[in-house]
Design a protein around this motif. Structure first.
Motif, PDB file in Angstrom:
ATOM      1  N   PHE A 199     -15.378  15.659 -12.574  1.00  0.00           N
ATOM      2  CA  PHE A 199     -14.740  14.521 -13.232  1.00  0.00           C
ATOM      3  C   PHE A 199     -15.135  13.208 -12.554  1.00  0.00           C
ATOM      4  O   PHE A 199     -15.175  13.133 -11.338  1.00  0.00           O
ATOM      5  CB  PHE A 199     -13.213  14.660 -13.195  1.00  0.00           C
ATOM      6  N   LYS A 200     -15.356  12.168 -13.357  1.00  0.00           N
ATOM      7  CA  LYS A 200     -15.688  10.863 -12.795  1.00  0.00           C
ATOM      8  C   LYS A 200     -14.483  10.185 -12.153  1.00  0.00           C
ATOM      9  O   LYS A 200     -14.637   9.265 -11.351  1.00  0.00           O
ATOM     10  CB  LYS A 200     -16.257   9.964 -13.905  1.00  0.00           C
ATOM     11  N   ASP A 201     -13.278  10.605 -12.516  1.00  0.00           N
ATOM     12  CA  ASP A 201     -12.054   9.968 -12.030  1.00  0.00           C
ATOM     13  C   ASP A 201     -12.032   9.883 -10.501  1.00  0.00           C
ATOM     14  O   ASP A 201     -12.261  10.868  -9.812  1.00  0.00           O
ATOM     15  CB  ASP A 201     -10.831  10.753 -12.512  1.00  0.00           C
ATOM     16  N   THR A 202     -11.710   8.687 -10.003  1.00  0.00           N
ATOM     17  CA  THR A 202     -11.671   8.462  -8.556  1.00  0.00           C
ATOM     18  C   THR A 202     -10.229   8.473  -8.066  1.00  0.00           C
ATOM     19  O   THR A 202      -9.364   7.821  -8.642  1.00  0.00           O
ATOM     20  CB  THR A 202     -12.341   7.115  -8.209  1.00  0.00           C
ATOM     21  N   ALA A 203      -9.981   9.220  -6.996  1.00  0.00           N
ATOM     22  CA  ALA A 203      -8.611   9.476  -6.537  1.00  0.00           C
ATOM     23  C   ALA A 203      -8.395   9.063  -5.090  1.00  0.00           C
ATOM     24  O   ALA A 203      -9.303   9.118  -4.261  1.00  0.00           O
ATOM     25  CB  ALA A 203      -8.295  10.963  -6.692  1.00  0.00           C
ATOM     26  N   ILE A 204      -7.154   8.652  -4.812  1.00  0.00           N
ATOM     27  CA  ILE A 204      -6.656   8.468  -3.441  1.00  0.00           C
ATOM     28  C   ILE A 204      -5.315   9.182  -3.366  1.00  0.00           C
ATOM     29  O   ILE A 204      -4.400   8.869  -4.130  1.00  0.00           O
ATOM     30  CB  ILE A 204      -6.479   6.979  -3.090  1.00  0.00           C
ATOM     31  N   SER A 205      -5.188  10.131  -2.453  1.00  0.00           N
ATOM     32  CA  SER A 205      -3.938  10.894  -2.341  1.00  0.00           C
ATOM     33  C   SER A 205      -2.895  10.174  -1.503  1.00  0.00           C
ATOM     34  O   SER A 205      -1.710  10.219  -1.823  1.00  0.00           O
ATOM     35  CB  SER A 205      -4.209  12.285  -1.754  1.00  0.00           C
ATOM     36  N   LEU A 206      -3.322   9.547  -0.423  1.00  0.00           N
ATOM     37  CA  LEU A 206      -2.392   8.800   0.417  1.00  0.00           C
ATOM     38  C   LEU A 206      -3.079   7.547   0.948  1.00  0.00           C
ATOM     39  O   LEU A 206      -4.207   7.611   1.449  1.00  0.00           O
ATOM     40  CB  LEU A 206      -1.897   9.639   1.600  1.00  0.00           C
ATOM     41  N   LEU A 207      -2.393   6.419   0.833  1.00  0.00           N
ATOM     42  CA  LEU A 207      -2.808   5.185   1.496  1.00  0.00           C
ATOM     43  C   LEU A 207      -1.535   4.583   2.063  1.00  0.00           C
ATOM     44  O   LEU A 207      -0.744   3.961   1.354  1.00  0.00           O
ATOM     45  CB  LEU A 207      -3.487   4.235   0.512  1.00  0.00           C
ATOM     46  N   MET A 208      -1.327   4.816   3.370  1.00  0.00           N
ATOM     47  CA  MET A 208      -0.071   4.451   4.021  1.00  0.00           C
ATOM     48  C   MET A 208      -0.377   3.720   5.324  1.00  0.00           C
ATOM     49  O   MET A 208      -1.544   3.458   5.636  1.00  0.00           O
ATOM     50  CB  MET A 208       0.799   5.690   4.208  1.00  0.00           C
ATOM     51  N   PHE A 209       0.656   3.434   6.092  1.00  0.00           N
ATOM     52  CA  PHE A 209       0.469   2.483   7.197  1.00  0.00           C
ATOM     53  C   PHE A 209       1.170   2.922   8.480  1.00  0.00           C
ATOM     54  O   PHE A 209       2.168   3.636   8.462  1.00  0.00           O
ATOM     55  CB  PHE A 209       1.013   1.105   6.779  1.00  0.00           C
ATOM     56  N   GLU A 210       0.610   2.441   9.580  1.00  0.00           N
ATOM     57  CA  GLU A 210       1.287   2.451  10.869  1.00  0.00           C
ATOM     58  C   GLU A 210       1.392   1.000  11.331  1.00  0.00           C
ATOM     59  O   GLU A 210       0.596   0.156  10.919  1.00  0.00           O
ATOM     60  CB  GLU A 210       0.516   3.279  11.907  1.00  0.00           C
ATOM     61  N   GLY A 211       2.392   0.720  12.175  1.00  0.00           N
ATOM     62  CA  GLY A 211       2.547  -0.674  12.553  1.00  0.00           C
ATOM     63  C   GLY A 211       3.467  -0.879  13.728  1.00  0.00           C
ATOM     64  O   GLY A 211       3.664   0.008  14.562  1.00  0.00           O
ATOM     65  N   ILE A 212       4.023  -2.077  13.771  1.00  0.00           N
ATOM     66  CA  ILE A 212       4.851  -2.491  14.909  1.00  0.00           C
ATOM     67  C   ILE A 212       6.180  -3.042  14.400  1.00  0.00           C
ATOM     68  O   ILE A 212       6.366  -3.303  13.214  1.00  0.00           O
ATOM     69  CB  ILE A 212       4.135  -3.589  15.732  1.00  0.00           C
ATOM     70  N   GLY A 213       7.110  -3.187  15.329  1.00  0.00           N
ATOM     71  CA  GLY A 213       8.383  -3.826  15.023  1.00  0.00           C
ATOM     72  C   GLY A 213       9.502  -2.902  14.626  1.00  0.00           C
ATOM     73  O   GLY A 213      10.593  -3.350  14.287  1.00  0.00           O
ATOM     74  N   VAL A 214       9.250  -1.588  14.668  1.00  0.00           N
ATOM     75  CA  VAL A 214      10.273  -0.627  14.244  1.00  0.00           C
ATOM     76  C   VAL A 214      11.034  -0.077  15.432  1.00  0.00           C
ATOM     77  O   VAL A 214      12.245  -0.021  15.435  1.00  0.00           O
ATOM     78  CB  VAL A 214       9.653   0.517  13.410  1.00  0.00           C
ATOM     79  N   HIS A 215      10.310   0.340  16.455  1.00  0.00           N
ATOM     80  CA  HIS A 215      10.961   0.988  17.613  1.00  0.00           C
ATOM     81  C   HIS A 215      11.273  -0.040  18.703  1.00  0.00           C
ATOM     82  O   HIS A 215      10.526  -0.977  18.879  1.00  0.00           O
ATOM     83  CB  HIS A 215      10.055   2.076  18.179  1.00  0.00           C
TER      84      HIS A 215
END
Length: 215
Positions: A199-215
Motif C-alpha cells: 500500500f502507498k499509504d504512509t503511517a506513523i504509529s507513535l509521535l510523542m515527547f520527552e521533556g522537562i518541568g514535570v519532576h
C-alpha cells in the motif's frame, strides 16, 4: 538587473535560508527501553499487552491539547487511522494520511495550550515509531516516513531524517518551552518516504515527547 547579479542574490538567499533550518538525524532506540508488559506472572512470563511509557514520564504533567492533520485514511473494517492514534500510547494503532499517493506534503500538527500554570514545561526529545507497527506484515505493507520537516508556530525549524526501522527511534531537539495562556504549534510535514510492499499509504504509529518541568 544584471543576470549575474540576480543569480548571486538567489544563491545567497537560498544559502541563508538553508542554513537557518538545521538537519537532525534520528537515533535508533530499543523497544525494550520504552515498552513494558502490563504485568508478569510468578515465573516472570508477560501478562497483557505492551504498554508505552509505563509509569511516570513527561506526560505526568505535560499534555497535548489538540492534534490536527491535513488528511487521514478512511475507516476500514471498523479500524480508524485518525491523528490521535499517533499519540495514544498504543503501538497497534497509527495515523495514516489519506491521499491517493504517498502523502508527500501531508502533515500532522500538535497544539500545546497550557492554561493556569506558571510555565516551566517544555520538550527536548521526540519519540517516534515509524510506519504501522501493529505487526511486521502491516509495517512492511505500508509506507514509512523517510524525512519530516518540523515547524514551530508555522516557522520552519528543522529537517528530520528518520530510520526505516520497526523499533522505536528518538530525535534530539533543542529545548522548546511552552508559555502559559498561549498556544504553541508543532507541525511535522512528510517530505520523503520509504516505499511499501503493498500500500502507498504512509503511517506513523507513535509521535510523542520527552521533556522537562514535570519532576
Amino acid at each position: 538587473m544584471n543576470k549575474n547579479l540576480i543569480l548571486i542574490l538567489i544563491f545567497f538567499t537560498t544559502n541563508i535560508f538553508s542554513q537557518s533550518i538545521k538537519t537532525i538525524s534520528a537515533i535508533q532506540g530499543k523497544d525494550s527501553d520504552y515498552f513494558e508488559y502490563e504485568d508478569y506472572d510468578e515465573n516472570q512470563n508477560p501478562i497483557g499487552k505492551l504498554e508505552f511509557l509505563k509509569g511516570c514520564s513527561w506526560y505526568c504533567g505535560g499534555s497535548v491539547t489538540e492534534i490536527i492533520v491535513s488528511s487521514e485514511l478512511k475507516e476500514q473494517n471498523g479500524i480508524h487511522y485518525s491523528p490521535k492514534n499517533a499519540h495514544d500510547f498504543d503501538k497497534n494503532t497509527a495515523w495514516i494520511e489519506g491521499k491517493p499517493d504517498y502523502g508527500i506534503g501531508e502533515f500532522i500538527e500538535y497544539r500545546f495550550d497550557f492554561k493556569n500554570y506558571n510555565g516551566g514545561l517544555g520538550i527536548n526529545k521526540i519519540l517516534l515509531t515509524n510506519g504501522y507497527k501493529k505487526d511486521k506484515t502491516n509495517w512492511k505493507n505500508n509506507s514509512r516516513v523517510k524525512q519530516l520537516k518540523m515547524y514551530i508556530n508555522d516557522k520552519p525549524y528543522s529537517i528530520i531524517n528518520l530510520l526505516d526501522s520497526f523499533e522505536i527511534q528518538t530525535i534530539e531537539i533543542d529545548k522548546i518551552m511552552f508559555p502559559s495562556n498561549k498556544m504553541t504549534k508543532l507541525r511535522f510535514e512528510i517530505l520523503d518516504i520509504y516505499k511499501e510492499d503493498k500500500f502507498k499509504d504512509t503511517a506513523i504509529s507513535l509521535l510523542m515527547f520527552e521533556g522537562i518541568g514535570v519532576h
